[in-house]
Design a protein around this motif. Sequence first.
Motif, mmCIF file in Angstrom:
data_model
loop_
_atom_site.group_PDB
_atom_site.id
_atom_site.type_symbol
_atom_site.label_atom_id
_atom_site.label_comp_id
_atom_site.label_asym_id
_atom_site.label_seq_id
_atom_site.Cartn_x
_atom_site.Cartn_y
_atom_site.Cartn_z
ATOM 1 N N ASN A 27 -0.237 2.430 -0.099
ATOM 2 C CA ASN A 27 -0.414 3.219 1.130
ATOM 3 C C ASN A 27 0.068 4.647 0.971
ATOM 4 O OD1 ASN A 27 2.536 2.833 1.911
ATOM 5 N ND2 ASN A 27 1.836 0.732 2.241
ATOM 6 N N PHE A 28 1.364 4.884 1.080
ATOM 7 C CA PHE A 28 1.896 6.245 1.064
ATOM 8 C C PHE A 28 2.901 6.401 -0.076
ATOM 9 C CE2 PHE A 28 0.975 5.199 5.549
ATOM 10 C CZ PHE A 28 0.006 6.152 5.819
ATOM 11 N N VAL A 29 3.242 7.645 -0.366
ATOM 12 C CA VAL A 29 4.253 7.968 -1.366
ATOM 13 C C VAL A 29 5.529 8.391 -0.651
ATOM 14 C CG1 VAL A 29 4.863 9.546 -3.265
ATOM 15 C CG2 VAL A 29 2.545 8.592 -3.112
ATOM 16 N N PHE A 30 6.660 7.984 -1.200
ATOM 17 C CA PHE A 30 7.969 8.272 -0.605
ATOM 18 C C PHE A 30 8.905 8.802 -1.698
ATOM 19 C CE2 PHE A 30 5.898 4.843 1.618
ATOM 20 C CZ PHE A 30 6.127 5.086 2.960
ATOM 21 N N VAL A 51 6.090 4.150 -4.234
ATOM 22 C CA VAL A 51 4.776 3.931 -3.631
ATOM 23 C C VAL A 51 4.876 2.697 -2.745
ATOM 24 C CG1 VAL A 51 2.350 3.381 -4.052
ATOM 25 C CG2 VAL A 51 3.545 5.009 -5.536
ATOM 26 N N GLY A 52 4.358 2.812 -1.524
ATOM 27 C CA GLY A 52 4.448 1.710 -0.584
ATOM 28 C C GLY A 52 3.250 0.772 -0.655
ATOM 29 N N TYR A 53 3.504 -0.500 -0.371
ATOM 30 C CA TYR A 53 2.441 -1.462 -0.096
ATOM 31 C C TYR A 53 3.000 -2.473 0.880
ATOM 32 C CZ TYR A 53 4.041 -4.875 -3.789
ATOM 33 O OH TYR A 53 4.730 -5.766 -4.577
ATOM 34 N N ALA A 54 2.255 -3.535 1.190
ATOM 35 C CA ALA A 54 2.714 -4.508 2.179
ATOM 36 C C ALA A 54 3.734 -5.455 1.561
ATOM 37 C CB ALA A 54 1.530 -5.299 2.723
ATOM 38 N N ALA A 55 4.784 -5.778 2.321
ATOM 39 C CA ALA A 55 5.809 -6.685 1.810
ATOM 40 C C ALA A 55 5.237 -8.051 1.475
ATOM 41 C CB ALA A 55 6.943 -6.817 2.825
ATOM 42 N N HIS A 56 4.217 -8.491 2.228
ATOM 43 C CA HIS A 56 3.672 -9.825 1.951
ATOM 44 C C HIS A 56 2.963 -9.882 0.601
ATOM 45 C CE1 HIS A 56 -0.202 -8.274 3.771
ATOM 46 N NE2 HIS A 56 -0.713 -9.051 2.838
ATOM 47 N N CYS A 57 2.697 -8.719 0.005
ATOM 48 C CA CYS A 57 2.082 -8.704 -1.323
ATOM 49 C C CYS A 57 3.010 -9.301 -2.374
ATOM 50 C CB CYS A 57 1.709 -7.279 -1.710
ATOM 51 S SG CYS A 57 0.465 -6.544 -0.624
ATOM 52 N N ALA A 58 4.300 -9.313 -2.095
ATOM 53 C CA ALA A 58 5.272 -9.934 -2.993
ATOM 54 C C ALA A 58 5.797 -11.238 -2.412
ATOM 55 C CB ALA A 58 6.430 -8.973 -3.267
ATOM 56 N N GLY A 59 5.154 -11.737 -1.355
ATOM 57 C CA GLY A 59 5.562 -13.007 -0.769
ATOM 58 C C GLY A 59 5.136 -14.173 -1.640
ATOM 59 N N SER A 83 4.843 11.489 -13.321
ATOM 60 C CA SER A 83 3.970 12.654 -13.479
ATOM 61 C C SER A 83 2.507 12.335 -13.176
ATOM 62 C CB SER A 83 4.076 13.210 -14.901
ATOM 63 O OG SER A 83 3.650 12.245 -15.849
ATOM 64 N N LYS A 84 2.173 11.065 -12.991
ATOM 65 C CA LYS A 84 0.799 10.649 -12.685
ATOM 66 C C LYS A 84 0.550 10.514 -11.179
ATOM 67 C CE LYS A 84 0.771 7.719 -16.837
ATOM 68 N NZ LYS A 84 0.625 6.315 -17.325
ATOM 69 N N VAL A 85 1.561 10.789 -10.367
ATOM 70 C CA VAL A 85 1.495 10.503 -8.929
ATOM 71 C C VAL A 85 1.049 11.718 -8.130
ATOM 72 C CG1 VAL A 85 2.828 9.769 -6.912
ATOM 73 C CG2 VAL A 85 3.330 8.777 -9.160
ATOM 74 N N ASN A 86 0.196 11.485 -7.137
ATOM 75 C CA ASN A 86 -0.093 12.478 -6.100
ATOM 76 C C ASN A 86 -0.074 11.760 -4.756
ATOM 77 O OD1 ASN A 86 -2.080 13.987 -4.142
ATOM 78 N ND2 ASN A 86 -1.482 15.499 -5.682
ATOM 79 N N PRO A 87 0.528 12.345 -3.711
ATOM 80 C CA PRO A 87 0.679 11.661 -2.427
ATOM 81 C C PRO A 87 -0.521 11.735 -1.498
ATOM 82 C CG PRO A 87 1.794 13.771 -2.350
ATOM 83 C CD PRO A 87 1.296 13.609 -3.756
ATOM 84 N N SER A 88 -1.600 12.415 -1.887
ATOM 85 C CA SER A 88 -2.744 12.600 -0.997
ATOM 86 C C SER A 88 -3.626 11.354 -0.954
ATOM 87 C CB SER A 88 -3.598 13.778 -1.462
ATOM 88 O OG SER A 88 -2.828 14.955 -1.571
ATOM 89 N N GLY A 130 0.753 14.725 1.985
ATOM 90 C CA GLY A 130 -0.248 14.966 0.956
ATOM 91 C C GLY A 130 -0.295 16.427 0.555
ATOM 92 N N THR A 131 -0.719 16.679 -0.662
ATOM 93 C CA THR A 131 -0.904 18.062 -1.109
ATOM 94 C C THR A 131 -2.264 18.604 -0.655
ATOM 95 O OG1 THR A 131 -1.879 17.366 -3.227
ATOM 96 C CG2 THR A 131 0.515 17.638 -3.147
ATOM 97 N N GLU A 132 -3.168 17.700 -0.268
ATOM 98 C CA GLU A 132 -4.498 18.096 0.175
ATOM 99 C C GLU A 132 -4.594 18.015 1.693
ATOM 100 O OE1 GLU A 132 -6.562 19.171 -2.381
ATOM 101 O OE2 GLU A 132 -4.616 18.827 -3.351
#
Length: 289
Positions: free
Chosen positions: A59-62, A71-79, A155-160, A281-283
């Motif tokens: 989802n988003f970058v923090f 990097v965020g995702y849903a907690a249930h993805c690791a359930g 270095s591969k991350v962009n938040p947009s 985001g940068t964009e």
Amino acid sequence: MRITHRLIGAGTIISAGVLAAAISTAAPATSAQSWAPADSAAIHPGTMMYTEGAQCTANFVFTDGSGATYVGYAAHCAGTGSSTDTDGCSTQSLPLGTKVTFNEGGSLIDEGTQVGSGTLAYSSWNTMHSIGETDANTCAYNDLALVKVDAADVSKVNPSIPFWGGPTGIDTDGTAAGDRVWTYGNSSLRAGISVLSPHTGISLGDQAADGGWSHPLYTVSPGIPGDSGSAFVSADGKAIGVLSTLGLAPLPASNNIGDLGKELAYAQAHSGISGLQLVNGTEPFDPVL
């Protein structure tokens, strides 16, 4: 390979409750860090994420006070429960430190190409379970996890958000019936048809009974298993929430997103990650459709 998306059926009962922690009013992080160019970044909102074979969407970058990137995702993805388990307070999850990979081109056949990796650094489900959370709405809808990106891959991350741009901040007003929303899902079920990833939707209006924790909506095309965790933004590009569940009844094929402001406030209060905040985001946000 598993593709994850929680299911809510007619038998699900949600009780009223409120979040004890206040929504953070801190300004989202700016681009003080040097991000990868948006058009070539390998890790960004919408990237596929795999956790022991389960596929979800970023989802988003923090960032935090030390400059680490998440990097965020849903907690249930690791359930570790079934796809019908919706109570994060009672469902078991993988431990912090679990490896998560960032991939592109995943499908039902294989996981595609790994473009980076990280470790599970926060899970609302693990946290609620460990501290004995009892508020029913928090247990049902607080569905955010954070993966700390390995130093070699930052270095591969962009938040947009691809296609749309943004986010431009955090939405704190909720949604009204008819409000338009924008998202970018990346389920492996789409078999690499990227034109289906950016889509828009319409809010069905917030429900007072859940204390503002959830925003039900319809999208075209609907979110599907594997889209779990996807970012949703408002008409001004502000982050509304994180795709959590696929509703079966009383609103078939609807989706529910957890409120990011509440989820982030909970993480700020309980994760132990100092200075945790959303990165804009940068964009610029451009709702072209």
